[in-house]
Design a protein around this motif. Structure first.
Motif, PDB file in Angstrom:
ATOM      1  N   GLU A 102       3.431   4.663  14.473  1.00 48.12           N
ATOM      2  CA  GLU A 102       4.659   4.579  13.689  1.00 48.12           C
ATOM      3  C   GLU A 102       4.972   5.932  13.043  1.00 48.12           C
ATOM      4  N   LYS A 122       3.956   8.872  14.037  1.00 49.68           N
ATOM      5  CA  LYS A 122       4.302   9.868  15.051  1.00 49.68           C
ATOM      6  C   LYS A 122       5.756   9.704  15.491  1.00 49.68           C
ATOM      7  N   THR A 123       6.147   8.439  15.675  1.00 48.44           N
ATOM      8  CA  THR A 123       7.525   8.191  16.093  1.00 48.44           C
ATOM      9  C   THR A 123       8.506   8.742  15.069  1.00 48.44           C
ATOM     10  N   ASP A 155       8.372  12.605  14.960  1.00 46.75           N
ATOM     11  CA  ASP A 155       9.048  13.206  16.104  1.00 46.75           C
ATOM     12  C   ASP A 155      10.563  13.155  15.923  1.00 46.75           C
ATOM     13  N   ARG A 156      11.058  12.024  15.373  1.00 53.99           N
ATOM     14  CA  ARG A 156      12.497  11.934  15.097  1.00 53.99           C
ATOM     15  C   ARG A 156      12.904  12.970  14.059  1.00 53.99           C
ATOM     16  N   SER A 182       5.011  17.512  14.524  1.00 51.59           N
ATOM     17  CA  SER A 182       4.789  16.079  14.500  1.00 51.59           C
ATOM     18  C   SER A 182       3.856  15.798  13.327  1.00 51.59           C
TER      19      SER A 182
END
Lengths: 906, 113
Positions: free
Chosen positions: A320, A322-323, A326-327, A340
């Protein structure tokens, strides 16, 4: 009553029951028999016959008494008591053996327990005083090339507000505070933390409260409150409960003490103790940091700690995060492109002392286990030798009907007694040894912070007890098996003259010695490799000259100085020091090379260089005064040095190192090129020779310098250097006087010769090398003792044979050679096995990097000497020499045997 | 004749408890005789095994003992049930009844019919 409780009750009674108290049962039996006999007489039998019948029906007096006794107490506990008593008697009789065994066991167990104490404090329970530490993880930002770096405040806000699988995310920033009135201020280390810090960590207040949710906002300067540590409360307020609500003067600003943290809590960095916690938003007030810096995603200086929601796995949470990260990297591409974030266990955090300790500790633990194994082999050997001596005793006991198991248990009990004594002694030694380990910590401002609860705790106690049992099993099992296999008839038939029983035992002992030699070789090679790696690193040229330089770090922000005042202070102090006698150079900078503290970087855009996708353009830098490069004796290979004209009003300039030129300018002269950083363009005016920046073992990174007056900011450190003609310590009093002359409120803390200070970068290797040397010597010594005892024993056994040989014409020299050869054969066998093991281990350890932070990721504990054949050969030869001596002494005795005497023995 | 049976493992304790429940405090010899009588002299009790069994029950807290005088005014150690012992008799008896009942179903002739 619950049947289980009834059983437990019975067991307890049986355990506690005194072994001898048969009188009462005897009376009961007598009364039983009397009644039975009476009945018999009444039925018409003669009194004698009646009593005989009664006894028959009872099933025998002695049998009944025996059955009753067995039921009343626990037979095995009685037997155990007997074994222990017997064991203690044997130990008391063989003092030399006992002392040797217990002492070596104490060393082995003590060293291992000490290593474990540290492992426990650093790796297993990194933070004390927090609730449910197993749900706490470290949150790190990851640069585009995979390095781990701290987080920015804005990133933290995004994480805090958007992640759902966490019970909370907190950040902290280590900071030195000056506490008290100007003239007698004291430096205190603390953390600037997010308002939710205590609630995320689950730390309660011992007095007052921790920070309220209303103090967790993001408004700069709005929360003038502080929590102090239990230690500080006791030392500075005499543990007065009315401290809550009082004000504390930090960096010349008044904050209200709202609470005292629970005594077990020392802060969010393992093995480090902080005394004050202040909301991060006070940074603007306390350190004069500009508000925009808090809003700068570039400003990555916050260590993140997150608490996972119950039931959420580490992997889910990491995904979660990392997602989201990254965004965020895409949304904030101008500052965070390619970045990241990730989670890791607390102990993996590369920041703080534990980042340096993890590598050496693993090595230390491994070597301690190695030493303990050698100790066990030694004790097993001693026990085997003892078992041979006691063969008569054992045979007699077997012949009298003792079970083999019983005798084996006796041997195991004895070995457990030995290891138990060793463990108690070793355990008592751990606090001392822990303390000794602390002395190896690097000097510098952080050293006063390092604190470890060296009081042994339950976990360590349990570990030591486990070690004790394991050691007893390892050391006692072989002798016990041997004893239980004792062949009674063979023993009686052989009558002690032949060698049949002795031969298998000899083979066993030989195997033990060979394995000891193997383990000793591993330890010795390890010691050699580490020492050599350390030496190699010491010989590395740092690229600057740290001799005769005094280093001092000023914390001017703690005096309430603004930026202009700080620069002015530096300029005036430089002027005054330069005028002082014996001083040749003066300089100041933000970062200290090869220091213990993190180095900072700036993201650069370089004119004429197109970065590859995902290339990390965060380049390490230092902010220096014009005097810095000359003081450090770092030569310029191109262009010019900074001058006093490179000030706030002049165009921004930059000096880069040779690695920088190779990487970004393909080796062409960069002078005049333009580079973008800190929101503006810099012009390269010079190229400095490469030097070492973070670790001596590092492969030189691209690096650059910018002028102090142009770039220095409120949140930077200030290190002040003075180069003297003689002893740098002589400049200290001068520095104090001059600093006070400018401002009596400025205190000179932590002045140290630069040479000593940079020792911090060597710390992991130093600790590994010195510990390995100590433990390696112990291992060799133990192996030598083991070898000697086996050779001496086998010579003693062969006295008769040797006598026969000599009677038949063998020369003393011949006998000598024969015995020594036998010892060397054992040694060589051990060396071959040990060599293979050492090579395998050496390869593994060589790949361990002792730091995993973004800086100096290439530094290795072992350097590149892991495969140095010289060390292996030298270690093997050394062990051979030791083995030759260990077998020469008994061989000489054998050679001097008088044949007649030898034949007459027995 | 071979008509006498040894005491099955584990049943002696129940016999002792039950007997004590029925006849009240009793010494070891009296207990032994009483158990034999109750069994209709079908049981051959080895008296020596009784005492460890009594000790075990005492250790488990089901019975307690004190010295007293027998009918013939002889000094003897008397055993009596405790409260826990009373409960244990009921419980063990119920279990035993269930066991025998189950077993008897297997052993009954024409059980399947």
């Amino acid at each position: 009553m619950n049947p289980l409780i009834a059983k437990m009750r019975a067991l307890g009674l049986r355990l506690l029951c005194a072994p001898r108290n048969d009188g009462e049962f005897q009376a009961e039996l007598e009364s039983h028999l009397a009644m039975h006999t009476e009945d018999g007489v009444r039925a018409g039998l003669s009194p004698e016959e009646a009593r005989r019948q009664a006894l028959i029906r009872l099933g025998g007096m002695e049998q009944t008494r025996q059955a009753y006794r067995e039921r009343r107490t626990l037979p095995w506990s009685e037997a155990l008591l007997q074994d222990v008593r017997f064991g203690v008697r044997m130990m008391a009789r063989n003092r030399g053996f006992t002392v040797a065994a217990i002492a070596t066991l104490a060393i082995g167990i003590g060293a291992t327990a000490t290593a474990f104490t540290w492992v426990d404090a650093v790796l297993l329970q990194p933070l004390s005083g927090v609730s449910e530490p197993n749900r706490l993880v470290t949150l790190e930002t990851v640069t585009s090339n995979g390095d781990w770096v701290p987080n920015s405040y804005l990133d933290f806000i995004d994480f805090r507000d958007r992640l759902t699988l966490f019970d909370g995310i907190a950040v902290s920033h280590v900071s030195a505070f000056s506490v008290g009135k100007e003239d007698h201020a004291e430096r205190v280390w603390g953390e600037l933390v997010s308002g939710n810090f205590f609630s995320v960590l689950g730390v309660k207040a011992e007095q007052g409260r921790t920070f309220l949710p209303s103090e967790s906002g993001d408004v700069p300067g709005a929360y003038p409150v502080a929590v102090i540590s239990d230690r500080y409360w006791r030392s500075h307020y005499g543990a007065d409960p009315s401290v809550v609500g009082k004000t504390i003067r930090i960096n010349q600003h008044e904050l209200t003490i709202v609470g005292v943290a629970a005594p077990e809590f020392h802060g969010s960095i393992p093995v480090t103790s902080f005394d004050v916690w202040v909301p991060y938003m006070e940074q603007t007030v306390l350190n004069g940091v500009k508000e925009w810096m808090l809003r700068d995603r570039h400003d990555r200086n916050m260590l993140g700690i997150a608490r996972l929601r119950p039931g959420v796995t580490f992997e889910q949470a990491r995904l979660e995060l990392k997602t989201l990260a990254d965004r965020m990297a895409i949304a904030n591409a101008n500052v965070s492109e390619g970045m990241s974030a990730t989670l890791m266990p607390l102990w993996k955090s590369p920041h703080g002392p534990q980042g340096l300790l993890v590598g050496p500790l693993r090595v230390l633990m491994g070597v301690c286990v190695l030493v303990l194994l050698i100790v066990c082999a030694n004790v097993a050997n001693l026990l085997l030798a003892r078992a041979t001596v006691r063969e008569k005793e054992f045979s007699a006991r077997l012949a009298l009907g003792a079970g083999r198991g019983r005798i084996a248990r006796q041997v195991l009990t004895e070995s457990l007694l030995l290891t138990g004594c060793g463990a108690v002694l070793g355990f008592a030694m751990t606090p001392w040894m822990s303390h000794a380990l602390r002395l190896l910590m690097p000097p510098g401002p952080m050293s006063s912070l390092v604190s470890m609860d060296t009081r042994p705790n339950l976990v360590v106690l349990g570990f030591t007890a486990g070690l004790c049992v394991a050691a007893a099993l390892i050391a006692g099992l072989v002798p016990a098996l041997q004893v239980s296999r004792l062949n009674l008839s063979a023993r009686l038939n052989a009558g002690g003259r032949s060698g049949t029983a002795g031969r298998t035992r000899n083979r066993l002992r030989s195997t033990l010695v060979a394995s000891e030699v193997a383990l000793a070789l591993v330890a010795l090679v390890g010691a050699g490799l580490f020492a050599r790696g350390f030496q190699q690193t010491l010989r590395l040229n740092p690229g600057f000259d740290p001799d005769h330089v005094l280093l001092n770090q000023f914390y001017l922000s703690t005096n309430g100085y603004n930026l202009a005042q700080r620069k002015e202070f530096c300029r005036r102090l430089e002027e005054r020091m330069l005028a002082a006698p014996g001083v040749t150079d003066v300089a100041y900078s933000d970062g200290v090379p090869l220091g213990f503290e993190p180095s900072w970087w700036e993201e650069l855009k370089i004119e004429g260089y197109a970065p590859r996708p995902n290339e990390n353009m965060n380049i390490f830098r230092n902010v220096v005064s014009p005097g810095y490069l000359p003081l450090m004796h770092i030569p310029l290979v191109e262009g010019r040095n900074f001058t006093t004209q490179d000030n706030e009003h002049a165009p921004a300039v930059m000096i880069v190192n040779e690695a920088f030129v190779r990487r970004f300018f393909a080796g062409r002269n960069p002078v005049g090129k333009k580079i973008h950083g800190w929101g503006g363009w810099f012009r390269v005016v010079g190229v400095a020779k490469d030097s070492k920046y973070h670790y001596l073992g590092e492969s030189t990174p691209a690096y650059f310098y910018v002028p102090f007056r142009q770039v220095f900011r409120e949140d930077m450190n200030l290190a002040f250097y003075v180069r003297t003609k003689g002893d740098p310590d002589s400049a200290l009093s001068m520095l104090r006087t001059q600093a006070r002359a400018i401002d009596p409120n400025v205190t000179v803390f932590d002045a140290a010769p630069l040479k000593e200070f940079i020792g911090a970068s060597l710390y992991p290797q130093k600790i590994a090398a010195s510990l390995m040397t100590v433990l390696g010597s112990i291992a060799v010594l133990l192996a030598a003792v083991g070898l000697y005892s086996v050779m001496a024993y086998s010579v003693a056994q062969r006295t008769q044979e040797i006598g026969v040989r000599m009677a038949l014409g063998a020369q003393p020299a011949h006998v000598l050679r024969m015995v020594v050869r036998q010892g060397l054969v054992l040694t060589v066998a051990g060396l071959v096995a040990g060599g293979a093991l050492a090579i395998a281990l050496g390869r593994t350890v060589a790949s361990v990097s002792f730091t995993n932070s973004g800086m100096g990721a290439n530094a290795r504990l072992l350097g590149n000497g892991a495969n140095d054949p010289l060390i292996y050969v030298a270690a093997a030869l050394f062990l051979c020499a030791v083995a030759a001596i260990a077998s020469y002494l008994p061989a000489r005795r054998a050679a001097s045997v008088d044949p007649m005497q030898a034949l007459r023995t027995e | 004749m071979g008509g006498k049976t040894d005491v099955w493992q584990g049943t002696l304790a129940l016999m002792v408890l039950k007997t004590l429940q029925v006849i009240g405090p009793q010494h070891g010899y009296g207990l032994a005789r009483r158990i034999e009588q109750t069994s209709g002299d079908l049981l051959e009790l080895n008296y020596g095994t009784l005492y460890p069994a009594l000790l075990k029950l005492e250790q488990e807290g089901y019975i307690r003992s004190r010295w007293g005088f027998s009918d013939n005014n002889r000094k003897a150690k008397f055993y009596e049930l405790t409260k826990a012992g009373e409960r244990q008799v009921r419980k063990a008896a119920a279990e035993w009844e269930q066991t025998t009942e189950i077993l008897s179903r297997f052993l009954a002739p024409n059980a399947e019919a």
